[in-house]
Design a protein around this motif. Structure first.
Motif, short mmCIF file in Angstrom:
data_model
loop_
_atom_site.label_atom_id
_atom_site.label_comp_id
_atom_site.label_asym_id
_atom_site.label_seq_id
_atom_site.Cartn_x
_atom_site.Cartn_y
_atom_site.Cartn_z
N LYS A 107 0.52 -1.19 -0.37
CA LYS A 107 0.17 -0.21 -0.16
C LYS A 107 1.08 1.15 0.22
O LYS A 107 0.61 2.24 -0.46
N ARG A 158 0.16 -2.73 -8.70
CA ARG A 158 -0.17 -1.10 -8.59
C ARG A 158 -1.51 -0.40 -9.09
O ARG A 158 -2.01 -0.37 -8.46
N GLU A 159 -1.94 -1.14 -11.13
CA GLU A 159 -2.89 -0.80 -11.00
C GLU A 159 -4.21 -1.74 -10.21
O GLU A 159 -4.97 -0.45 -10.45
N CYS A 188 3.39 1.78 -3.15
CA CYS A 188 2.20 1.80 -5.01
C CYS A 188 1.62 3.36 -4.42
O CYS A 188 0.47 3.58 -4.92
N HIS A 189 1.25 3.75 -3.40
CA HIS A 189 0.55 5.09 -2.70
C HIS A 189 -0.96 4.57 -3.15
O HIS A 189 -1.87 5.68 -3.38
N SER A 190 -1.70 3.97 -2.37
CA SER A 190 -2.77 3.35 -2.72
C SER A 190 -3.73 3.86 -1.44
O SER A 190 -3.54 4.45 -0.99
N PRO A 191 -5.14 4.66 -1.71
CA PRO A 191 -5.77 5.39 -1.42
C PRO A 191 -7.03 4.39 -0.53
O PRO A 191 -7.42 5.24 -0.02
N THR A 232 -4.94 1.30 -6.92
CA THR A 232 -5.15 2.56 -7.75
C THR A 232 -6.14 3.55 -8.01
O THR A 232 -6.41 3.97 -7.51
#
Length: 225
Positions: free
Chosen positions: A165, A192-193, A168-171, A196
């Motif tokens: 998380k 990553r896709e 990958c800078h996941s929200p 995100t």
């Protein structure tokens, strides 16, 4: 069984620190810990009787942390037969309240003793976090080794999701990231896709409260009881 009786079933480890609430204060048991070379830190009960037999000069570092006194005491009345050795009393001013600690450790600073006691709450917070986030519906086994192994595997899996998380800078929350990866395990979508981009499988929840795992300079907990 009374809280203090729990000490009777613990085998103290030499040089280990045991932080406990004043409900656990049992001088007979604490003296057993002392003889085993273990250190304990607690708070005195209101009716504890003692005499001051010495005091320490407070360094500036301790004063800045709110330490108001560092004394050597000896129990009086019948308690002295249960714990005949001197012990240490540290008084700390914290949040508008004076907090008193007792311990058998005379080596570390008074500020360090107060910090140790504060952070005993970290353990309780961690237990609460495990119950809320580490979902183990069925144990693999019921021996101590099986339970430990299962718990560690679950924690490692959770931390891997937290690392993914973050990288990958996941929200999404960590739990949501884990859900997306689990239900999409057979898809050929880059992680990553996957974590995100908007996804109908989970509802983006910005109000999820999770432990901060990667930030530095966290403010230490300052709760006493």
């Amino acid at each position: 069984m009374h809280d203090s009786n729990e000490l009777d079933i613990i085998e103290p480890e030499q040089y280990a620190f045991y932080m406990m609430d004043k409900a656990y204060v049992d001088f007979d048991a604490l003296f057993r810990f002392h003889l085993a070379g273990a250190y304990w830190v607690s708070r005195p009960k209101e009716n504890m009787k003692y005499e001051i037999i010495g005091h320490r000069q407070l360094p500036d570092a301790d004063r800045k942390e709110g330490v108001k006194g560092d004394f050597t005491i000896r129990l009086t009345t019948k308690s002295v037969y249960l714990y005949p050795e001197p012990m240490r009393v540290v008084c700390v001013y914290d949040g508008g309240e004076e907090i008193t600690f007792i311990t058998n450790n005379f080596e570390i600073s008074a500020a360090e003793l107060a910090c140790l006691y504060r952070h005993r709450w970290d353990i309780e917070v961690f237990y609460k976090w495990i119950k809320q986030n580490i979902v183990i519906k069925t144990l693999w086994g019921y021996s101590e080794n099986a339970v430990r192994t299962h718990l560690w595997v679950a924690i490692i899996a959770y931390l891997l999701m937290a690392k993914i998380k973050k990288d990958c800078h996941s929200p999404y929350s960590i739990t949501e990231v884990a859900t997306l990866i689990r239900v999409s395990a057979m898809e050929r979508t880059p992680i990553r896709e996957l974590i995100t981009m908007p996804n109908n499988l989970v509802n983006l929840n910005h109000n999820v409260t999770e432990l901060t795992l990667f930030e530095e300079n966290l403010i230490p907990l300052r709760f006493f009881s």
